[in-house]
Design a protein around this motif. Structure first.
Motif, PDB file in Angstrom:
ATOM      1  N   ARG A  59       0.825  -1.212   0.000  1.00 29.20           N
ATOM      2  CA  ARG A  59       0.000   0.000   0.000  1.00 29.20           C
ATOM      3  C   ARG A  59       0.857   1.259   0.000  1.00 29.20           C
ATOM      4  N   ILE A  60       2.107   1.152   0.411  1.00 30.84           N
ATOM      5  CA  ILE A  60       3.062   2.236   0.214  1.00 30.84           C
ATOM      6  C   ILE A  60       4.014   1.747  -0.876  1.00 30.84           C
TER       7      ILE A  60
ATOM      8  N   GLN B  46       1.585  15.541   1.249  1.00 29.26           N
ATOM      9  CA  GLN B  46       2.739  16.177   0.609  1.00 29.26           C
ATOM     10  C   GLN B  46       2.613  16.156  -0.910  1.00 29.26           C
ATOM     11  N   SER B  47       1.374  16.237  -1.384  1.00 27.36           N
ATOM     12  CA  SER B  47       1.105  16.366  -2.823  1.00 27.36           C
ATOM     13  C   SER B  47       1.437  15.113  -3.627  1.00 27.36           C
ATOM     14  N   GLY B  48       1.416  13.945  -2.985  1.00 28.36           N
ATOM     15  CA  GLY B  48       1.725  12.704  -3.697  1.00 28.36           C
ATOM     16  C   GLY B  48       0.611  12.310  -4.646  1.00 28.36           C
ATOM     17  N   PRO B  49       0.889  11.339  -5.532  1.00 25.40           N
ATOM     18  CA  PRO B  49      -0.092  10.899  -6.547  1.00 25.40           C
ATOM     19  C   PRO B  49      -1.093   9.913  -5.956  1.00 25.40           C
ATOM     20  N   CYS B  83      -2.193   6.367  -0.376  1.00 28.00           N
ATOM     21  CA  CYS B  83      -1.231   7.140  -1.150  1.00 28.00           C
ATOM     22  C   CYS B  83       0.083   6.370  -1.254  1.00 28.00           C
ATOM     23  N   PRO B  84       0.616   6.209  -2.473  1.00 23.16           N
ATOM     24  CA  PRO B  84       1.843   5.424  -2.641  1.00 23.16           C
ATOM     25  C   PRO B  84       3.049   6.023  -1.922  1.00 23.16           C
ATOM     26  N   TRP B  85       3.007   7.320  -1.633  1.00 29.10           N
ATOM     27  CA  TRP B  85       4.194   7.934  -1.025  1.00 29.10           C
ATOM     28  C   TRP B  85       4.297   7.618   0.458  1.00 29.10           C
ATOM     29  N   HIS B  86       3.227   7.852   1.232  1.00 32.62           N
ATOM     30  CA  HIS B  86       3.335   7.685   2.681  1.00 32.62           C
ATOM     31  C   HIS B  86       2.167   6.935   3.304  1.00 32.62           C
ATOM     32  N   TYR B  90      -7.650   7.170   2.175  1.00 32.74           N
ATOM     33  CA  TYR B  90      -8.869   7.906   1.855  1.00 32.74           C
ATOM     34  C   TYR B  90      -9.952   6.920   1.446  1.00 32.74           C
ATOM     35  N   ASP B  91     -11.171   7.159   1.862  1.00 32.66           N
ATOM     36  CA  ASP B  91     -12.290   6.350   1.386  1.00 32.66           C
ATOM     37  C   ASP B  91     -12.613   6.829  -0.023  1.00 32.66           C
TER      38      ASP B  91
END
Lengths: 357, 121
Positions: A59-60, B46-49, B83-86, B90-91
């Motif tokens: 998931r990350i 942090q504005s990740g995709p 979120c792939p970054w951190h 989110y639902d």
């Protein structure tokens, strides 16, 4: 990583030195740099692991290996607007390897790999990894690579050492680093400590807990040990940098140590001034920057830290908890002058690592 | 600002998504339980995709203060966007962030017109 740039375009107007960039290199890639019998171990992926689910079962995003100059240039320099990365060939599990000779061979192999990456890009700098199990062998590694022009410091995992890192058994390492003008750089971890020291990480059920604590714990322990044993007094020209603890705990430790030192000065007799004043000469990487509910509290924290003189930008790329530069930049823009921003984005790192920029 | 046709209704299958550039922004359209949801591809952290993240379930806890017990269970399978970054969650149906009160992904109205999926910005 998504193609769209995800940081303020004004960041590109500033020089950015990134003080915590990990080359993630697979053991299979390292195998050619090893002789037998260690080559076989690396080819077969022999290394300790700890079964913590860092990437939340996919998931990350796990960015895969980050192991070429080209990847650093594209993903970090072009993608995140970094001008000068300071690379470390991170080998988080090094303190856990029970076989001494394999640990040393891996240390040398990872450092050799780093040297080849540095050769490809004059804008890159590097930290040589030291295995501290045998300080004499760590000194030999400093003698071997410490004078290379792009090597600016030594990288030590501040967890899992036999005893805290200020202990006199490590003095020869500080002396060698001092002689070669290398900055002592400490990087903690979670989940890679030895079973018997320190025990505090054990017993938690979730990775969030040991990740939160372990990184702060490793750095706090190291600083207290350095001051207890008077290391910055013995080697006044040596610079000290602390990565990936974030800055939050630093003022708290300064003020608590001041109080305890004043009452128990004879237990830290080498110090010539309050502990806080030594800690203000150290440098601290910004990542991970804490995230208070009320942003004003970060502003107060940065004031207490005297960030324009002590804080250095770091991304921790490519790890799962890296900081996008925009995270720090929002505070820098609202709070500091251009000159102070430049200090945090590059000036303090240039000073801490004596960079020739 | 305006209405934009993203795709035909039958071009996106259940559980799938498509990302397009509209007015300089990345907008992702999801089809979940037969309904379409459109969000800007920009994580509040942090504005990740965010819209490129995995869709999975998550763990929720029921706290019983009277007995002092906590029961956890896996829920919302296929509806939690990470979120792939951190890893911020989110639902995907409501756009609500699970860890931050009052934080939502920017969402955009979606209508079906003559077999077309139309997003309004």
């Amino acid at each position: 990583m998504s193609q769209q740039k995800r940081f303020p375009s004004t960041l590109e107007e500033h020089m950015v030195v990134d003080t915590d960039v990990h080359l993630r290199i697979s053991l299979e890639q390292i195998a050619p740099y090893l002789d037998q019998p260690h080559k076989r171990k690396a080819e077969h992926g022999v290394k300790p692991s700890d079964a913590w689910d860092r990437y939340k079962s996919g998931r990350i995003e796990r960015r895969g290996y980050f192991d070429t100059a080209e990847a650093v240039r594209e993903d970090l320099c072009d993608g995140l607007s970094v001008d000068h990365p300071i690379l470390n060939p991170s080998l988080a599990f090094l303190p856990r390897i029970p076989q001494q000779d394999y640990a040393i061979a891996l240390m040398q192999a990872y450092n050799d790999y780093l040297m080849e990456v540095l050769d490809e890009d004059d804008d890159f700098y590097g930290l040589i990894h030291l295995a501290m199990k045998d300080p004499e062998l760590a000194v030999e590694e400093i003698e071997r690579l410490g004078d290379e022009s792009q090597i600016v410091g030594v990288y030590i995992v501040s967890m899992g050492s036999e005893v805290p890192l200020g202990d006199p058994r490590y003095d020869m390492v500080y002396e060698a680093a001092d002689k070669h003008n290398l900055t002592m750089t400490y990087h903690p971890h979670a989940g890679v400590t030895k079973v018997d020291f320190p025990k505090q990480n054990y017993g938690f059920n979730e990775y969030v807990s040991i990740n939160t604590l372990g990184f702060m714990w490793g750095q706090m322990q190291t600083i207290v040990s350095l001051l207890e044993q008077g290391v910055p007094v013995k080697y006044p020209d040596l610079n000290f940098a602390f990565l990936e603890g974030g800055p939050g705990w630093v003022p708290g430790l300064m003020f608590r140590l001041n109080k305890k030192y004043a009452a128990r000065r004879d237990e830290m007799p080498a110090l010539e001034k309050p502990p806080e004043e030594y800690m203000r000469e150290f440098h601290y990487a910004s990542q991970p920057l804490g995230e208070p509910v009320n942003h004003e509290n970060m502003s107060y924290l940065l004031d207490a830290l005297d960030a324009p003189n002590t804080l250095m930008f770091a991304s921790d790329y490519p790890h799962w908890d890296f900081d996008n530069p925009s995270n720090l930049f929002k505070y820098l823009n609202s709070k500091y002058s251009t000159e102070e921003r430049e200090q945090i984005l590059s000036g303090n790192a240039i000073e801490a690592y004596n960079l020739n920029i | 600002m305006g209405e934009y046709t993203i795709a035909k209704v039958d071009e996106i299958n259940e559980g799938e998504r498509i990302t397009v550039q509209i007015e300089g922004r990345e907008i992702t359209l999801f089809k979940i339980d037969g309904e379409f949801h459109a969000y800007t591809n920009w994580c509040a952290h942090q504005s990740g995709p965010i819209c490129e993240g995995t869709l999975t379930g998550t763990r929720k806890a029921e706290v019983d203060q009277e007995s002092g017990t906590i029961e956890t269970e896996w829920c919302r399978e296929g509806k939690i966007l990470s979120c792939p970054w951190h890893g911020w969650e989110y639902d995907v149906v409501t756009g609500e962030c699970l860890s931050q009160n009052g934080v939502k992904l920017p969402s955009h109205p979606v209508e079906i017109k003559d077999g077309n999926i139309v997003v309004s910005l």
